[in-house]
Design an enzyme around this catalytic site. Structure first.
Site: not given
Length: 257
Positions: A72-73, A164, A167
């Protein structure tokens, strides 16, 4: 695209390549493409089932299978541990492809600080820390290539995903800063900005006859992009053939912009 149609890069043979988000979609196409080049490939992904299926499929095609490690990054400690384990499995990392992302739609009015932070953790933060974790390998080797995936969504001003797109626009700033900081060590850092690529997720969730019609009207090239379309550019940026290229963003969108 068939392997025989892809340019072969001698410099990628036996090179250790790490791909994040490599279990499906664009990432899976990249993992397969690097395996076809004879690289030592490892990938991280949160989804075990499709990742393990990809490993089996590549091995079934007679290629050296990639090494998959679940991660899980969003958990930076787990990311660091996975990268360290991957170095043991495939060797010091020479190429990092920061592909992992998740373009979840959201109404601006519903966004909370916690949701905003989580979207940045999924789509931007891990790119920096993955790079940080492999830079010493690249410095010791006299150079390397970091390829960060961004998106054209923020360039065209897509709505309904403000966290999103914010980012993903940040990926460009990160790429240019890393290119400047790491250039003296022979480490290159570039970004790839895909257009609307028809992954299984995109097709199942958002592609409609109406949106497909508008897309093909707006693109210069009249075909739907598929994950494999992102591989040739990524291979080139990873290979020594692009040794003079850094701090750049390459748009692969069939001419939508």
């Amino acid at each position: 695209m068939e392997p025989s149609e892809t340019t072969r890069y001698a410099s990628l043979r036996a090179r250790a390549v790490l791909v994040t988000g490599g279990g499906s979609g664009i990432g899976a196409a990249l993992v397969r493409a690097f395996c076809e080049q004879g690289a030592r490939v490892g990938f991280l992904d949160i989804a075990a089932a499709p990742s393990e299926s990809l490993v089996r499929a590549i091995a079934g095609d007679g290629l050296p299978p990639p090494v998959f490690m679940p991660c899980d990054l969003r958990d930076i400690d787990a990311l660091r541990q996975a990268v360290a384990a991957m170095k043991t499995a495939i060797g010091p990392i020479s190429v990092l492809v920061n592909n992992a992302a998740h373009d979840e739609r959201h109404d601006w009015a519903d966004v909370t600080p916690a949701y905003w932070d989580e979207r940045f953790a999924v789509n931007l933060r891990h790119q920096f820390f993955a790079a940080q974790a492999v830079i010493d390998d690249m410095k010791a080797d006299g150079g390397g290539s970091i390829i960060n995936f961004t998106s054209t969504s923020w360039m065209v001003g897509v709505g309904g995903m403000a966290a999103y797109t914010a980012a993903k626009s940040g990926v460009i700033g990160l790429t240019r800063s890393l290119a400047r900081d790491l250039g003296p060590f022979g480490i290159r850092c570039n970004a790839v900005a895909p257009g609307w690529v028809m992954t299984e997720r995109q097709v199942s969730l958002w592609l409609t006859p109406e949106s497909e019609k508008r897309l093909l009207e707006d693109q210069c090239l009249k075909f739907k992009l598929v994950p494999e379309d992102m591989a040739p550019l990524t291979l080139f940026l990873a290979a020594d053939d692009s040794r003079a290229i850094t701090s750049q963003t390459f748009v692969a969108d069939a001419g939508l912009l």
